[in-house]
Design a protein around this motif. Sequence first.
Motif, PDB file in Angstrom:
ATOM      1  N   PHE A  46      -3.928  -8.086  -7.360  1.00 54.41           N
ATOM      2  CA  PHE A  46      -4.948  -8.204  -6.326  1.00 54.41           C
ATOM      3  C   PHE A  46      -4.461  -9.035  -5.149  1.00 54.41           C
ATOM      4  O   PHE A  46      -4.761  -8.720  -3.998  1.00 54.41           O
ATOM      5  CB  PHE A  46      -6.246  -8.789  -6.898  1.00 54.41           C
ATOM      6  CG  PHE A  46      -7.150  -7.752  -7.495  1.00 54.41           C
ATOM      7  CD1 PHE A  46      -7.915  -6.916  -6.680  1.00 54.41           C
ATOM      8  CD2 PHE A  46      -7.233  -7.594  -8.865  1.00 54.41           C
ATOM      9  CE1 PHE A  46      -8.748  -5.953  -7.227  1.00 54.41           C
ATOM     10  CE2 PHE A  46      -8.066  -6.627  -9.421  1.00 54.41           C
ATOM     11  CZ  PHE A  46      -8.815  -5.811  -8.597  1.00 54.41           C
ATOM     12  N   ARG A  47      -3.683 -10.089  -5.415  1.00 51.39           N
ATOM     13  CA  ARG A  47      -3.131 -10.895  -4.318  1.00 51.39           C
ATOM     14  C   ARG A  47      -2.169 -10.072  -3.471  1.00 51.39           C
ATOM     15  O   ARG A  47      -2.184 -10.167  -2.241  1.00 51.39           O
ATOM     16  CB  ARG A  47      -2.440 -12.150  -4.852  1.00 51.39           C
ATOM     17  CG  ARG A  47      -3.417 -13.190  -5.378  1.00 51.39           C
ATOM     18  CD  ARG A  47      -2.803 -14.567  -5.567  1.00 51.39           C
ATOM     19  NE  ARG A  47      -1.499 -14.568  -6.181  1.00 51.39           N
ATOM     20  CZ  ARG A  47      -1.224 -14.953  -7.431  1.00 51.39           C
ATOM     21  NH1 ARG A  47      -2.195 -15.389  -8.208  1.00 51.39           N
ATOM     22  NH2 ARG A  47       0.003 -14.944  -7.888  1.00 51.39           N
ATOM     23  N   ARG A  50      -4.161  -7.759  -1.293  1.00 49.75           N
ATOM     24  CA  ARG A  50      -4.808  -8.512  -0.216  1.00 49.75           C
ATOM     25  C   ARG A  50      -3.818  -8.838   0.893  1.00 49.75           C
ATOM     26  O   ARG A  50      -4.105  -8.656   2.074  1.00 49.75           O
ATOM     27  CB  ARG A  50      -5.453  -9.790  -0.764  1.00 49.75           C
ATOM     28  CG  ARG A  50      -6.253 -10.535   0.313  1.00 49.75           C
ATOM     29  CD  ARG A  50      -6.923 -11.790  -0.203  1.00 49.75           C
ATOM     30  NE  ARG A  50      -5.888 -12.759  -0.554  1.00 49.75           N
ATOM     31  CZ  ARG A  50      -5.814 -13.420  -1.698  1.00 49.75           C
ATOM     32  NH1 ARG A  50      -6.714 -13.231  -2.630  1.00 49.75           N
ATOM     33  NH2 ARG A  50      -4.855 -14.276  -1.925  1.00 49.75           N
ATOM     34  N   GLY A  53      -3.162  -6.002   2.950  1.00 50.70           N
ATOM     35  CA  GLY A  53      -4.330  -5.544   3.692  1.00 50.70           C
ATOM     36  C   GLY A  53      -4.761  -4.147   3.303  1.00 50.70           C
ATOM     37  O   GLY A  53      -5.252  -3.381   4.130  1.00 50.70           O
ATOM     38  N   PHE A  56      -6.872  -2.249  -3.427  1.00 48.31           N
ATOM     39  CA  PHE A  56      -6.098  -2.282  -4.665  1.00 48.31           C
ATOM     40  C   PHE A  56      -5.681  -0.890  -5.131  1.00 48.31           C
ATOM     41  O   PHE A  56      -4.527  -0.650  -5.453  1.00 48.31           O
ATOM     42  CB  PHE A  56      -6.930  -2.986  -5.753  1.00 48.31           C
ATOM     43  CG  PHE A  56      -6.266  -3.049  -7.087  1.00 48.31           C
ATOM     44  CD1 PHE A  56      -5.394  -4.078  -7.387  1.00 48.31           C
ATOM     45  CD2 PHE A  56      -6.509  -2.077  -8.049  1.00 48.31           C
ATOM     46  CE1 PHE A  56      -4.764  -4.148  -8.630  1.00 48.31           C
ATOM     47  CE2 PHE A  56      -5.888  -2.134  -9.286  1.00 48.31           C
ATOM     48  CZ  PHE A  56      -5.018  -3.181  -9.570  1.00 48.31           C
TER      49      PHE A  56
END
Length: 65
Positions: A46-47, A50, A53, A56
Amino acid sequence: MVNEIRALRTARGLTQQMLADAAGATRQTIIAVEAGKYSPSLELAFRIARVLGTPFEEVFAYRDG
């Protein structure tokens, strides 16, 4: 698990080290994940999404086999 990390990363002008630093991982981990040799933890996945941008499900996909 398959991923689009390399394509998304390069499209954004990020190096493996830049992505690793922003996602809180090591460059070696990013290399292994991109190559499909290592499945990241859910938190790291998930990081990465993120930082890129990107949703997922556009970064990672599970394929049987």
